[in-house]
Write a protein that holds these residues in place. Sequence first.
Motif, mmCIF file in Angstrom:
data_model
loop_
_atom_site.group_PDB
_atom_site.id
_atom_site.type_symbol
_atom_site.label_atom_id
_atom_site.label_comp_id
_atom_site.label_asym_id
_atom_site.label_seq_id
_atom_site.Cartn_x
_atom_site.Cartn_y
_atom_site.Cartn_z
ATOM 1 N N HIS A 79 0.846 -1.195 0.000
ATOM 2 C CA HIS A 79 0.000 0.000 0.000
ATOM 3 C C HIS A 79 0.883 1.248 0.000
ATOM 4 O O HIS A 79 1.864 1.332 0.750
ATOM 5 N N SER A 101 -3.094 4.604 -1.674
ATOM 6 C CA SER A 101 -4.072 4.281 -0.636
ATOM 7 C C SER A 101 -4.199 5.385 0.396
ATOM 8 O O SER A 101 -4.972 5.265 1.337
ATOM 9 N N GLY A 123 -5.025 -2.432 5.475
ATOM 10 C CA GLY A 123 -5.850 -2.540 4.279
ATOM 11 C C GLY A 123 -6.869 -1.442 4.116
ATOM 12 O O GLY A 123 -7.630 -1.433 3.144
ATOM 13 N N ASP A 124 -6.915 -0.501 5.049
ATOM 14 C CA ASP A 124 -7.819 0.634 4.913
ATOM 15 C C ASP A 124 -7.105 1.742 4.162
ATOM 16 O O ASP A 124 -5.896 1.707 3.959
ATOM 17 N N ALA A 125 -7.853 2.767 3.775
ATOM 18 C CA ALA A 125 -7.262 3.885 3.053
ATOM 19 C C ALA A 125 -7.630 5.179 3.750
ATOM 20 O O ALA A 125 -8.634 5.261 4.442
ATOM 21 N N SER A 191 -16.219 -4.785 2.190
ATOM 22 C CA SER A 191 -15.403 -5.614 1.305
ATOM 23 C C SER A 191 -16.204 -6.078 0.092
ATOM 24 O O SER A 191 -15.705 -6.081 -1.039
ATOM 25 N N MET A 194 -16.697 -3.163 -2.327
ATOM 26 C CA MET A 194 -15.466 -2.914 -3.080
ATOM 27 C C MET A 194 -15.321 -3.916 -4.216
ATOM 28 O O MET A 194 -14.945 -3.552 -5.335
ATOM 29 N N ARG A 200 -10.577 -0.148 -5.588
ATOM 30 C CA ARG A 200 -9.314 -0.597 -4.996
ATOM 31 C C ARG A 200 -9.323 -0.458 -3.483
ATOM 32 O O ARG A 200 -8.778 -1.294 -2.769
ATOM 33 N N ASP A 201 -9.946 0.605 -2.971
ATOM 34 C CA ASP A 201 -9.943 0.848 -1.534
ATOM 35 C C ASP A 201 -11.082 1.783 -1.144
ATOM 36 O O ASP A 201 -11.923 2.145 -1.970
ATOM 37 N N ARG A 202 -11.113 2.195 0.114
ATOM 38 C CA ARG A 202 -12.211 3.025 0.628
ATOM 39 C C ARG A 202 -12.225 4.403 -0.017
ATOM 40 O O ARG A 202 -13.284 5.008 -0.148
#
Length: 219
Positions: A79, A101, A123-125, A191, A194, A200-202
């Motif tokens: 990321h 990200s 894994g968050d943005a 999830s 997405m 790809r992410d938040r």
Amino acid sequence: MIRVVIADDQQLIRAGFRSLLEAEPDIEIVGEAGTAAEAVSVVTRTRPDVVLMDIRMPDGDGLWATEQLVAKKELAETHIVIVTTFELDEYVGRAIRAGASGFLVKDTEPAEFIRAVRVVAAGDALLSPGVTRRLLERISSQLHEAPDATILSAITEREREVLALVGRGMTNDEIGRELFLSPLTAKTHVSRIMSKLAARDRVQLVVVAYETGLVRPGE
């Protein structure tokens, strides 16, 4: 351990980031780079969890390097956070399109900076709050036609509710409290959204929420 690479053309900045992050028991610096090309090489070799990427560097820029790295399938779990002194909307938009990200400015408080590394590694943005607001206002102002809600046909009504709350900047815990769900259930919904929307992410989910009219500025 969260494995981090620092890419910045100023050695003093790299040393400062290294000193700050290595003081944390769960963070390890596995490489440094002073140019865009070197960043691509070091990250490809070390495969870190998080890359702290400057924008303006010799022989290219951090956004170019981000595009190169995101295109590598073997780095799908890496990321990238754009870290810069330039808090300009054009850079934020390019960073998101490049696949970053997160986006942070260098005057971010140390505690927030460390939190950002952990959030992105999980894994968050994220974006700096001020940057987020201006980005969303910009997205809204660029919608020349009526919002295209057909994009949302792929998700359920419950998922629309979750997406709207993601668009308002809520965390999984906050979404769970708002909709009377467990944080794990909220995370599962996010999830799935997405996956269905190929986001790809938040950060990209927030953009979709605004572009479709699901969320509007000021709400």
